[in-house]
Motif scaffolding. Structure first.
Motif, PDB file in Angstrom:
ATOM      1  N   THR A   1       0.851  -1.186   0.000  1.00  0.00           N
ATOM      2  CA  THR A   1       0.000   0.000   0.000  1.00  0.00           C
ATOM      3  C   THR A   1       0.887   1.236   0.000  1.00  0.00           C
ATOM      4  O   THR A   1       2.032   1.199   0.425  1.00  0.00           O
ATOM      5  CB  THR A   1      -0.947   0.022   1.218  1.00  0.00           C
ATOM      6  OG1 THR A   1      -0.184   0.148   2.414  1.00  0.00           O
ATOM      7  CG2 THR A   1      -1.809  -1.229   1.272  1.00  0.00           C
ATOM      8  N   GLY A   2       0.353   2.318  -0.518  1.00  0.00           N
ATOM      9  CA  GLY A   2       1.146   3.542  -0.626  1.00  0.00           C
ATOM     10  C   GLY A   2       2.290   3.392  -1.604  1.00  0.00           C
ATOM     11  O   GLY A   2       3.346   4.000  -1.456  1.00  0.00           O
ATOM     12  N   ALA A   3       2.090   2.571  -2.635  1.00  0.00           N
ATOM     13  CA  ALA A   3       3.164   2.214  -3.563  1.00  0.00           C
ATOM     14  C   ALA A   3       3.474   3.294  -4.589  1.00  0.00           C
ATOM     15  O   ALA A   3       4.386   3.134  -5.390  1.00  0.00           O
ATOM     16  CB  ALA A   3       2.812   0.909  -4.280  1.00  0.00           C
TER      17      ALA A   3
ATOM     18  N   GLY B   1       7.566   7.454  -2.166  1.00  0.00           N
ATOM     19  CA  GLY B   1       8.277   7.293  -0.900  1.00  0.00           C
ATOM     20  C   GLY B   1       8.653   5.868  -0.550  1.00  0.00           C
ATOM     21  O   GLY B   1       9.120   5.091  -1.395  1.00  0.00           O
ATOM     22  N   ILE B   2       8.435   5.538   0.713  1.00  0.00           N
ATOM     23  CA  ILE B   2       8.809   4.221   1.237  1.00  0.00           C
ATOM     24  C   ILE B   2       8.041   3.111   0.522  1.00  0.00           C
ATOM     25  O   ILE B   2       8.599   2.050   0.224  1.00  0.00           O
ATOM     26  CB  ILE B   2       8.581   4.153   2.758  1.00  0.00           C
ATOM     27  CG1 ILE B   2       9.562   5.095   3.465  1.00  0.00           C
ATOM     28  CG2 ILE B   2       8.730   2.726   3.283  1.00  0.00           C
ATOM     29  CD1 ILE B   2       9.268   5.318   4.935  1.00  0.00           C
TER      30      ILE B   2
ATOM     31  N   ALA C   1       8.143  -1.568  -2.899  1.00  0.00           N
ATOM     32  CA  ALA C   1       7.574  -2.292  -4.039  1.00  0.00           C
ATOM     33  C   ALA C   1       8.650  -2.623  -5.064  1.00  0.00           C
ATOM     34  O   ALA C   1       8.726  -3.753  -5.562  1.00  0.00           O
ATOM     35  CB  ALA C   1       6.458  -1.473  -4.684  1.00  0.00           C
ATOM     36  N   LEU C   2       9.500  -1.657  -5.357  1.00  0.00           N
ATOM     37  CA  LEU C   2      10.561  -1.890  -6.345  1.00  0.00           C
ATOM     38  C   LEU C   2      11.587  -2.892  -5.830  1.00  0.00           C
ATOM     39  O   LEU C   2      12.073  -3.738  -6.588  1.00  0.00           O
ATOM     40  CB  LEU C   2      11.226  -0.570  -6.729  1.00  0.00           C
ATOM     41  CG  LEU C   2      10.320   0.407  -7.491  1.00  0.00           C
ATOM     42  CD1 LEU C   2      11.019   1.755  -7.675  1.00  0.00           C
ATOM     43  CD2 LEU C   2       9.880  -0.173  -8.824  1.00  0.00           C
TER      44      LEU C   2
ATOM     45  N   ALA D   1       0.583   2.613   3.698  1.00  0.00           N
ATOM     46  CA  ALA D   1      -0.236   3.808   3.479  1.00  0.00           C
ATOM     47  C   ALA D   1      -0.496   4.507   4.803  1.00  0.00           C
ATOM     48  O   ALA D   1      -0.662   3.893   5.849  1.00  0.00           O
ATOM     49  CB  ALA D   1      -1.564   3.422   2.836  1.00  0.00           C
ATOM     50  N   GLY D   2      -0.499   5.810   4.742  1.00  0.00           N
ATOM     51  CA  GLY D   2      -0.790   6.575   5.946  1.00  0.00           C
ATOM     52  C   GLY D   2      -0.637   8.055   5.689  1.00  0.00           C
ATOM     53  O   GLY D   2      -0.343   8.478   4.572  1.00  0.00           O
ATOM     54  N   THR D   3      -0.849   8.803   6.707  1.00  0.00           N
ATOM     55  CA  THR D   3      -0.673  10.247   6.598  1.00  0.00           C
ATOM     56  C   THR D   3       0.454  10.679   7.509  1.00  0.00           C
ATOM     57  O   THR D   3       0.759  10.013   8.506  1.00  0.00           O
ATOM     58  CB  THR D   3      -1.963  10.986   7.005  1.00  0.00           C
ATOM     59  OG1 THR D   3      -2.283  10.656   8.346  1.00  0.00           O
ATOM     60  CG2 THR D   3      -3.114  10.633   6.093  1.00  0.00           C
TER      61      THR D   3
END
Length: 100
Positions: A12-14, A17-18, A23-24, A91-93
């Motif tokens: 998630t959040g791919a 950033g992190i 993912a990569l 994922a997050g804020t």
């Protein structure tokens, strides 16, 4: 001889950033990777950075703060790859820093 299918990771959040870096890195290590995030253009950029083995990538635009988005991501993963081995829930804020 049957070639074993790759392990499957969902990140998630791919799109940046992190999440993008994770993912990569997983993709470079041979994983099939499900790229999940809210911004399709950012997810497509991540996929383009992988550059090889596009058949081991799946892009899912979903907001994981919504239960329906989570179900969408897992259903797409199950449909395409049949299983999930790693969940990188990134994922997050952002939050302001606090002293520890």
């Amino acid at each position: 001889m049957t070639v074993p299918s790759p392990k499957v990771a969902l990140v998630t959040g791919a799109g940046s950033g992190i999440g993008r870096a994770a993912a990569l890195a997983l993709h470079r290590e041979g994983y099939a990777v499900v790229l999940v995030g809210r911004r399709m253009a950012a997810l497509e950029e991540t996929a383009a950075l992988a550059a090889t083995d596009a058949d081991r990538l799946l892009i899912v635009s979903a907001d994981v703060s919504d239960p329906a988005g989570v179900e969408t991501a897992f259903a797409a993963t199950r449909e395409r790859f049949g299983r999930l081995d790693v969940l990188f829930n990134n994922a997050g804020t952002g939050a302001p820093p606090v002293p520890l």
